[in-house]
Motif scaffolding. Structure first.
Motif, PDB file in Angstrom:
ATOM      1  N   MET A  42       1.269  -1.455   0.223  1.00  0.00           N
ATOM      2  CA  MET A  42      -0.138   0.452   0.061  1.00  0.00           C
ATOM      3  C   MET A  42       1.063   1.017   0.026  1.00  0.00           C
ATOM      4  N   ALA A  43       0.329   1.611  -0.842  1.00  0.00           N
ATOM      5  CA  ALA A  43       1.327   4.208  -1.230  1.00  0.00           C
ATOM      6  C   ALA A  43       0.754   4.133   0.420  1.00  0.00           C
ATOM      7  N   LYS A  44       1.566   5.567   0.516  1.00  0.00           N
ATOM      8  CA  LYS A  44       1.735   6.177   1.780  1.00  0.00           C
ATOM      9  C   LYS A  44       0.920   7.516   0.628  1.00  0.00           C
ATOM     10  N   GLN A  45       0.155   7.622   1.857  1.00  0.00           N
ATOM     11  CA  GLN A  45      -0.800   9.179   1.450  1.00  0.00           C
ATOM     12  C   GLN A  45      -0.029  10.953   0.506  1.00  0.00           C
ATOM     13  N   LEU A  46      -0.867  10.342  -0.432  1.00  0.00           N
ATOM     14  CA  LEU A  46       0.019  11.762  -1.049  1.00  0.00           C
ATOM     15  C   LEU A  46      -0.635  12.617   0.264  1.00  0.00           C
ATOM     16  N   ASP A  47       0.320  14.408  -0.912  1.00  0.00           N
ATOM     17  CA  ASP A  47       0.591  15.643  -0.142  1.00  0.00           C
ATOM     18  C   ASP A  47      -0.645  16.115  -0.890  1.00  0.00           C
ATOM     19  N   TYR A  48      -1.642  17.455  -0.417  1.00  0.00           N
ATOM     20  CA  TYR A  48      -2.949  17.595  -0.576  1.00  0.00           C
ATOM     21  C   TYR A  48      -2.045  18.456  -2.946  1.00  0.00           C
ATOM     22  N   HIS A  49      -1.434  19.175  -2.562  1.00  0.00           N
ATOM     23  CA  HIS A  49      -0.665  19.997  -3.809  1.00  0.00           C
ATOM     24  C   HIS A  49      -1.119  18.775  -4.761  1.00  0.00           C
ATOM     25  N   THR A  50       0.051  17.611  -4.613  1.00  0.00           N
ATOM     26  CA  THR A  50       0.010  16.010  -5.508  1.00  0.00           C
ATOM     27  C   THR A  50      -1.630  15.670  -6.077  1.00  0.00           C
ATOM     28  N   ILE A  51      -2.078  15.574  -5.129  1.00  0.00           N
ATOM     29  CA  ILE A  51      -3.572  15.069  -5.418  1.00  0.00           C
ATOM     30  C   ILE A  51      -4.910  15.912  -6.295  1.00  0.00           C
ATOM     31  N   ARG A  52      -3.803  17.583  -5.460  1.00  0.00           N
ATOM     32  CA  ARG A  52      -4.362  18.805  -6.475  1.00  0.00           C
ATOM     33  C   ARG A  52      -4.440  18.844  -7.986  1.00  0.00           C
ATOM     34  N   GLU A  53      -2.897  18.232  -8.134  1.00  0.00           N
ATOM     35  CA  GLU A  53      -2.151  18.585  -9.805  1.00  0.00           C
ATOM     36  C   GLU A  53      -2.962  16.891 -10.312  1.00  0.00           C
ATOM     37  N   ILE A  54      -2.840  15.857  -9.488  1.00  0.00           N
ATOM     38  CA  ILE A  54      -3.797  14.345 -10.070  1.00  0.00           C
ATOM     39  C   ILE A  54      -5.002  14.711 -11.203  1.00  0.00           C
ATOM     40  N   PHE A  55      -5.584  15.620 -10.106  1.00  0.00           N
ATOM     41  CA  PHE A  55      -7.160  15.324 -10.983  1.00  0.00           C
ATOM     42  C   PHE A  55      -7.452  16.675 -11.248  1.00  0.00           C
ATOM     43  N   THR A  56      -6.409  17.658 -11.767  1.00  0.00           N
ATOM     44  CA  THR A  56      -6.229  18.777 -12.689  1.00  0.00           C
ATOM     45  C   THR A  56      -5.889  18.074 -14.064  1.00  0.00           C
ATOM     46  N   ARG A  57      -5.453  17.339 -13.836  1.00  0.00           N
ATOM     47  CA  ARG A  57      -4.826  16.187 -15.005  1.00  0.00           C
ATOM     48  C   ARG A  57      -5.960  15.661 -15.821  1.00  0.00           C
ATOM     49  N   PHE A  58      -6.758  15.224 -14.912  1.00  0.00           N
ATOM     50  CA  PHE A  58      -8.050  13.872 -14.693  1.00  0.00           C
ATOM     51  C   PHE A  58      -8.582  14.820 -15.834  1.00  0.00           C
ATOM     52  N   GLN A  59      -9.442  16.612 -15.373  1.00  0.00           N
ATOM     53  CA  GLN A  59     -10.167  17.606 -15.222  1.00  0.00           C
ATOM     54  C   GLN A  59      -9.388  17.542 -16.804  1.00  0.00           C
ATOM     55  N   THR A  60      -8.992  17.691 -17.172  1.00  0.00           N
ATOM     56  CA  THR A  60      -8.173  18.422 -18.426  1.00  0.00           C
ATOM     57  C   THR A  60      -8.660  17.586 -19.619  1.00  0.00           C
ATOM     58  N   ALA A  61      -7.779  16.822 -19.551  1.00  0.00           N
ATOM     59  CA  ALA A  61      -8.148  14.759 -20.536  1.00  0.00           C
ATOM     60  C   ALA A  61      -9.907  15.218 -20.461  1.00  0.00           C
ATOM     61  N   GLU A  62     -10.082  14.477 -19.585  1.00  0.00           N
ATOM     62  CA  GLU A  62     -12.252  14.198 -19.840  1.00  0.00           C
ATOM     63  C   GLU A  62     -13.053  15.297 -18.719  1.00  0.00           C
ATOM     64  N   PRO A  63     -12.685  16.356 -18.965  1.00  0.00           N
ATOM     65  CA  PRO A  63     -14.281  17.342 -18.087  1.00  0.00           C
ATOM     66  C   PRO A  63     -14.658  17.270 -17.812  1.00  0.00           C
ATOM     67  N   GLU A  64     -15.890  15.953 -17.905  1.00  0.00           N
ATOM     68  CA  GLU A  64     -17.254  15.857 -17.853  1.00  0.00           C
ATOM     69  C   GLU A  64     -16.819  14.065 -18.112  1.00  0.00           C
ATOM     70  N   PRO A  65     -16.382  13.609 -17.183  1.00  0.00           N
ATOM     71  CA  PRO A  65     -16.799  11.792 -17.084  1.00  0.00           C
ATOM     72  C   PRO A  65     -17.749  11.219 -17.216  1.00  0.00           C
ATOM     73  N   LYS A  66     -18.389  10.141 -17.074  1.00  0.00           N
ATOM     74  CA  LYS A  66     -19.713   9.755 -17.326  1.00  0.00           C
ATOM     75  C   LYS A  66     -19.569   7.896 -17.174  1.00  0.00           C
ATOM     76  N   GLY A  67     -20.563   7.941 -16.166  1.00  0.00           N
ATOM     77  CA  GLY A  67     -20.493   6.097 -16.151  1.00  0.00           C
ATOM     78  C   GLY A  67     -20.956   5.404 -17.344  1.00  0.00           C
ATOM     79  N   GLU A  68     -20.762   4.603 -17.082  1.00  0.00           N
ATOM     80  CA  GLU A  68     -21.220   3.781 -18.516  1.00  0.00           C
ATOM     81  C   GLU A  68     -22.233   3.159 -17.993  1.00  0.00           C
ATOM     82  N   LEU A  69     -22.731   2.934 -17.014  1.00  0.00           N
ATOM     83  CA  LEU A  69     -23.734   2.270 -17.741  1.00  0.00           C
ATOM     84  C   LEU A  69     -25.219   3.016 -18.158  1.00  0.00           C
ATOM     85  N   GLU A  70     -25.858   2.164 -19.404  1.00  0.00           N
ATOM     86  CA  GLU A  70     -26.818   2.712 -19.391  1.00  0.00           C
ATOM     87  C   GLU A  70     -28.621   3.168 -18.479  1.00  0.00           C
ATOM     88  N   HIS A  71     -28.849   3.921 -18.686  1.00  0.00           N
ATOM     89  CA  HIS A  71     -30.179   4.292 -18.084  1.00  0.00           C
ATOM     90  C   HIS A  71     -31.265   5.437 -18.943  1.00  0.00           C
TER      91      HIS A  71
END
Length: 214
Positions: free
Chosen positions: A1-30
């Protein structure tokens, strides 16, 4: 198990996720909250693609609790028999549909406790519905999120409850609504269980996973 990342690293990770996919959607059809509840309940120990294939025909004839009850358990089975544990799942779909008709006027309640009281609906399913239908920042921890959270250090924990709490506690609030979708998609397509695609990973330089693939 990895050690908990710090705030700034997590913010950078999710900034990258958001840039790549601004509105991610679940894949189950409904088509509504009810069909989402049913689809998520059916997805336990099954793939989203497999559930979608089965529910297209099912939801075409039964997209409300009343219509599902009219279809009956045998009718449900006919549509979902390609899904694992289909007999038990069909039973639960009929039971939860009856409860929705009898106790909630055919509407899907939007409290976690009420959702979890429905047969076949656990905390994860309730969180998916709260997030996907009502936009509530609930975190549905599945095997993908559990793996990604522990490998990367984004939200490590020994069980799903601890990982869920780590997401809520450590991921900045402006990323909370879509956090579980970004993590699921990352685990499903990049940070896969065997031979993760580290060479194509957006967060390779920030991830604490020691056994990165070349």
């Amino acid at each position: 198990m990895a050690k908990q990342l710090d705030y700034h690293t997590i913010r950078e990770i999710f900034t990258r996720f958001q840039t790549a996919e601004p509105e991610p959607k679940g894949e189950l059809e409904h088509v509504n909250a009810y069909t989402l509840v049913v689809a998520v309940a059916l997805s336990a120990q099954a793939t989203d693609a497999g559930v979608n294939k089965a529910t297209r025909g099912l939801f075409a004839v039964a997209d409300t609790p009343a219509k599902m009850l009219a279809l009956g358990e045998d009718g449900v089975i006919e549509h979902i028999k390609t899904i694992g544990l289909y007999r038990n799942k069909a039973k639960n779909v009929i039971k939860l549909s009856k409860i929705l008709v009898d106790d909630y006027g055919g509407e899907v309640p939007n409290s976690r406790a009420a959702l979890q009281s429905l047969p076949g609906v656990g905390r994860k399913t309730a969180n998916v519905v709260l997030n996907m239908w009502w936009g509530y920042p609930a975190q549905a921890v599945d095997t993908h999120i559990f793996r990604v959270g522990n490998r990367t250090g984004i939200c490590p924990g020994k069980n799903v409850d601890i990982v869920e709490r780590a997401i809520e506690d450590n991921i900045p609030v402006d990323f909370q609504r879509h956090a579980h979708h970004w993590l699921i998609l990352h685990g499903r397509y990049t940070c896969v269980a065997r031979k993760p695609k580290c060479n194509a990973c957006l967060i390779r330089d920030l991830c604490q996973f020691e056994d990165k693939t070349p």
